[in-house]
Design a protein around this motif. Structure first.
Motif, short mmCIF file in Angstrom:
data_model
loop_
_atom_site.label_atom_id
_atom_site.label_comp_id
_atom_site.label_asym_id
_atom_site.label_seq_id
_atom_site.Cartn_x
_atom_site.Cartn_y
_atom_site.Cartn_z
N GLY A 75 1.22 -0.12 9.47
CA GLY A 75 1.09 -1.19 8.49
C GLY A 75 1.75 -0.81 7.19
O GLY A 75 2.20 0.33 7.01
N PRO A 76 1.80 -1.73 6.22
CA PRO A 76 2.46 -1.44 4.94
C PRO A 76 1.82 -0.28 4.18
O PRO A 76 2.51 0.48 3.50
CB PRO A 76 2.37 -2.75 4.17
N GLY A 77 0.49 -0.14 4.30
CA GLY A 77 -0.18 0.98 3.63
C GLY A 77 0.31 2.31 4.15
O GLY A 77 0.63 3.23 3.39
N GLY A 78 0.39 2.43 5.48
CA GLY A 78 0.89 3.67 6.07
C GLY A 78 2.34 3.92 5.72
O GLY A 78 2.75 5.06 5.48
N ALA A 79 3.15 2.85 5.65
CA ALA A 79 4.56 3.00 5.30
C ALA A 79 4.71 3.46 3.85
O ALA A 79 5.55 4.31 3.54
CB ALA A 79 5.30 1.69 5.52
N LEU A 80 3.88 2.93 2.94
CA LEU A 80 3.93 3.36 1.54
C LEU A 80 3.53 4.82 1.40
O LEU A 80 4.15 5.58 0.65
CB LEU A 80 3.02 2.47 0.68
N ARG A 81 2.47 5.22 2.12
CA ARG A 81 2.04 6.63 2.04
C ARG A 81 3.12 7.55 2.57
O ARG A 81 3.41 8.60 2.00
CB ARG A 81 0.73 6.83 2.81
N LEU A 82 3.74 7.18 3.69
CA LEU A 82 4.81 7.99 4.27
C LEU A 82 6.00 8.09 3.30
O LEU A 82 6.57 9.17 3.11
CB LEU A 82 5.24 7.40 5.60
N ALA A 83 6.36 6.96 2.70
CA ALA A 83 7.47 6.97 1.74
C ALA A 83 7.15 7.89 0.56
O ALA A 83 8.01 8.67 0.11
CB ALA A 83 7.75 5.56 1.25
N HIS A 84 5.92 7.81 0.07
CA HIS A 84 5.53 8.66 -1.06
C HIS A 84 5.65 10.13 -0.69
O HIS A 84 6.21 10.93 -1.46
CB HIS A 84 4.10 8.34 -1.47
N ARG A 85 5.14 10.51 0.47
CA ARG A 85 5.19 11.91 0.86
C ARG A 85 6.63 12.41 0.96
O ARG A 85 6.95 13.52 0.51
CB ARG A 85 4.46 12.12 2.19
N GLU A 86 7.50 11.61 1.55
CA GLU A 86 8.87 12.06 1.75
C GLU A 86 9.70 11.99 0.48
O GLU A 86 10.64 12.79 0.30
CB GLU A 86 9.50 11.28 2.90
N LEU A 87 9.36 11.08 -0.43
CA LEU A 87 10.01 11.10 -1.74
C LEU A 87 9.66 12.38 -2.49
O LEU A 87 10.52 13.03 -3.08
CB LEU A 87 9.59 9.89 -2.57
N GLN A 88 8.39 12.76 -2.44
CA GLN A 88 7.96 13.95 -3.16
C GLN A 88 8.45 15.24 -2.51
O GLN A 88 8.65 16.24 -3.18
CB GLN A 88 6.44 13.97 -3.29
N SER A 89 8.66 15.23 -1.20
CA SER A 89 9.17 16.42 -0.52
C SER A 89 10.67 16.58 -0.70
O SER A 89 11.23 17.64 -0.41
CB SER A 89 8.85 16.35 0.98
N GLY A 90 11.36 15.53 -1.16
CA GLY A 90 12.80 15.60 -1.39
C GLY A 90 13.64 15.20 -0.20
O GLY A 90 14.86 15.26 -0.28
N THR A 91 13.01 14.76 0.90
CA THR A 91 13.80 14.33 2.05
C THR A 91 14.33 12.91 1.89
O THR A 91 15.21 12.48 2.63
CB THR A 91 12.97 14.42 3.35
N THR A 92 13.78 12.17 0.93
CA THR A 92 14.20 10.80 0.64
C THR A 92 14.44 10.68 -0.86
O THR A 92 13.70 11.25 -1.65
CB THR A 92 13.11 9.80 1.07
N ASP A 93 15.49 9.94 -1.22
CA ASP A 93 15.78 9.68 -2.63
C ASP A 93 15.44 8.25 -3.04
O ASP A 93 15.18 7.98 -4.21
CB ASP A 93 17.25 9.94 -2.94
N PHE A 94 15.46 7.34 -2.07
CA PHE A 94 15.20 5.93 -2.36
C PHE A 94 14.56 5.32 -1.12
O PHE A 94 15.09 5.49 -0.02
CB PHE A 94 16.49 5.20 -2.72
N ALA A 95 13.44 4.66 -1.29
CA ALA A 95 12.69 4.11 -0.15
C ALA A 95 12.65 2.59 -0.23
O ALA A 95 12.32 2.03 -1.28
CB ALA A 95 11.27 4.67 -0.13
N LEU A 96 13.00 1.95 0.87
CA LEU A 96 12.78 0.52 1.03
C LEU A 96 11.64 0.37 2.02
O LEU A 96 11.78 0.63 3.22
CB LEU A 96 14.05 -0.16 1.55
N VAL A 97 10.47 0.00 1.50
CA VAL A 97 9.26 -0.10 2.32
C VAL A 97 9.05 -1.55 2.68
O VAL A 97 8.93 -2.41 1.78
CB VAL A 97 8.05 0.48 1.57
N ALA A 98 8.99 -1.84 3.96
CA ALA A 98 8.93 -3.22 4.44
C ALA A 98 7.61 -3.49 5.13
O ALA A 98 7.29 -2.86 6.15
CB ALA A 98 10.09 -3.50 5.39
#
Length: 598
Positions: A79-102
């Motif tokens: 769901g969107p909540g899980g997608a937002l949490r995943l995006a947050h974790r990977e942004l903070q780990s440096g594996t992602t620079d920009f997240a489009l969460v759908a």
């Protein structure tokens, strides 16, 4: 509040991958849906950050949807909540620079809610409008991560802080009238109300071509405004940003802006956060009075901190609404220019710079000399160990080499009556001694995603406008450790195209001094203004210098974002008030909080 552990929602949009009447059933996450997400905000795909990831929150997935679509990674959650949490974790780990969460099926069965998410410090540094921040530590009852308004700093009302007063008129007579109305107000104003005055008058009307500016404190405001000279601004000369390299650093450089200007503060924090634990040690050495653990002229401190300061100053000027027509960096400053030009992401540029530092410390100690002579005059003094490191201006050349050969060369030069100044550096950059470091760096740079510049960038290594093939070449960036810096030629090329207003985004005014020797600046066709003082001073002196630069840009005829400029005297993060309770996700996203509230 440090923003480096938060992620920020900077855009939110509801889209549909097809006609609504064909999508009445629960929408399935499909390739067409991901394409709609990628294009939701109208940005060309080749201008999305290289490490853009699409995070899908959906109850139903098309079996044909793979882990990559149109060159971008696709990640899924229930769901969107899980997608937002995943995006947050990977942004903070440096594996992602920009997240489009759908969020597929949100808010209606046939629509997709798309959230653009970035690391919060970088969002503020980029002057994005932040709808809410996500820390990933708490959840609402439905499992959705808590989002709350951005509270970065608070309002400051110290009348002893310098501020900027701007005014204008349609013609000389109108400017005189506006100034005449402003003076009695300043004379009778209570000092505590001084910071709250509008930045520019008259309010609510476009600025006129006859402009005045004053940088002052409350007690001197009336006299300063009275003495100021108004300027008729014609067609403003475009702004070009200059970024200095090693040799310009000094202890405490730009420290007066940290925690007293929001974009600068966030940008410094963003850059240092990508340096790992070393970033914290660099910040501590920078901000703590007294003897640092590592001297400022050591390459381990000079280049990382100078990169952060240059980058933060550049972002601050962009945050004022200034769009540079060209960029020019000197030595390590060219890597900062590459970030602003869109060639490389901030995390990757920091990694490239730290690789340079790591390899440089393996090279035996050396140094650099500034010599008041021409390149031709110095050729007899060169040898296998001492080379021309930079040609900065007429009769201003730098030499570099290993410690003992360079000391011998310095003695010969002085004996022959030449003026020689030791440059604050402990490594022999731009000399053959750095060849092993260059080879090691090139292998590391081969893994870095590079793009063609979106802004004109004049390279000190070619003395000309950087070509796309150079920007995309790991070898081009690696050889900067060993090659001569042709700053004079690059500046000549830049100023030959058109008259510009050069703004030095760095400490010490080194590049400003070089530019003032150029005939175009001497004759007044082009001009140069520094952002920081020429030498270490007070914290208030740093802010006053920046305000003088803003005033210069305004009187040139450029319009400024007045709210952004005013934060130099109305914002502080030195005494953070207690944070308000976090509202629900829906409340934050549907009732956006203004960025950087007072």
């Amino acid at each position: 509040m440090s923003l480096t552990s938060y992620s920020a929602v900077v855009r939110r949009l509801v889209v549909s991958p097809g006609p609504a009447q064909e999508q009445r059933a629960q929408i399935v996450a499909s390739a067409a849906g991901v394409s709609a997400v990628l294009r939701a905000f109208g940005r060309p795909l080749d201008r999305l950050p290289v490490r853009t990831v699409v995070y899908i929150g959906a109850a139903a997935l098309d079996p044909g949807l793979g882990p990559e679509h149109e060159g971008f990674t696709v990640r899924t959650a229930l769901g969107p909540g899980g997608a937002l949490r995943l995006a947050h974790r990977e942004l903070q780990s440096g594996t992602t620079d920009f997240a489009l969460v759908a969020g597929f099926g949100e808010p209606d069965t046939h629509t997709i809610t798309v959230y653009a998410v970035k690391r919060a410090a970088e969002a503020v540094a980029d002057a994005d409008r932040v709808l809410g921040v996500l820390d990933g530590t708490g959840t609402d009852e439905d499992g959705t991560p808590s989002l709350r308004p951005l509270h970065h700093g608070h309002r400051a009302t110290d009348p002893e802080r310098h501020r900027l007063l701007l005014w204008s008129g349609r013609d000389t007579e109108d400017e005189t009238r506006v100034r005449g109305e402003l003076l009695p107000l300043l004379s009778g104003l209570h000092s505590e109300a001084f910071p709250a005055l509008p930045t520019a008058v008259p309010c609510g009307t476009p600025p006129g071509p006859v402009r005045g500016a004053a940088v002052t404190v409350a007690a001197l405001a009336a006299g300063t405004v009275h003495k100021a000279t108004a300027v008729r601004a014609g067609r403003p000369r475009p702004v070009a940003l200059l970024f200095p390299g090693q040799g310009s650093q000094h202890a405490g450089m730009a420290r007066g802006l940290y925690r007293r200007e929001p974009v600068f503060t966030a940008a410094v924090d963003a850059a240092l956060s990508h340096m790992g634990d070393e970033g914290g040690r660099i910040r501590e050495d920078w901000l703590t009075p007294g003897e640092p653990r590592v001297p400022i002229d050591d390459v381990r401190r000079a280049q990382p901190l100078l990169f952060a300061v240059d980058y933060a100053l550049g972002r601050m000027v962009l945050g004022w609404g200034v769009r540079p027509a060209a960029l020019l960096g000197h030595s390590a400053g060219e890597l900062v220019a590459a970030v602003i030009a869109g060639i490389v992401s901030l995390p990757d540029a920091v990694g490239m710079m730290m690789t340079r530092v790591r390899e440089a410390v393996k090279i035996p100690e050396g140094g650099m000399l500034a010599v008041a002579a021409s390149e031709e005059r110095l050729r007899p003094y060169l040898n296998a160990d001492v080379a021309i490191a930079a040609v900065n201006a007429a009769q201003q050349v730098m030499l570099a080499g290993s410690a003992e050969p360079l000391a011998a060369t310095a003695a010969r030069l002085r004996a022959d009556g030449l003026t020689v100044v030791t440059v604050p550096a402990t490594s022999p950059f731009h000399s053959p001694a750095m060849a092993p470091a260059s080879d090691a760096v090139e292998a590391d740079y081969a893994r870095v995603p590079l793009r063609e510049p979106v802004l004109p960038l004049y390279s000190g290594y070619t003395g000309a406008l950087m070509r796309p093939e150079e920007a995309l070449s790991p070898r081009f960036w690696a050889r900067q450790i060993t090659d001569t810096v042709h700053f004079r030629a690059a500046l000549e090329e830049l100023l030959a195209i058109e008259d510009v207003l050069l703004v030095e985004a760095g400490p010490r005014q080194t590049l400003t001094a070089f530019a003032r020797r150029h005939r175009a600046v001497r004759l007044g066709a082009s001009a140069v203004t520094p952002l920081l003082p020429a030498r270490r001073g007070t914290a208030e002196g740093d802010r006053q210098s920046v305000l003088n630069a803003a005033a210069r840009i305004w009187t040139e005829g450029h319009d400024l974002d007045m709210d952004a400029v005013s934060r130099l005297w109305t914002w502080s993060d030195e005494e953070q008030p207690p944070a308000a309770a976090a509202p629900s996700t829906a409340a934050v996203l549907r009732e956006p909080a203004p960025a950087l509230p007072g």
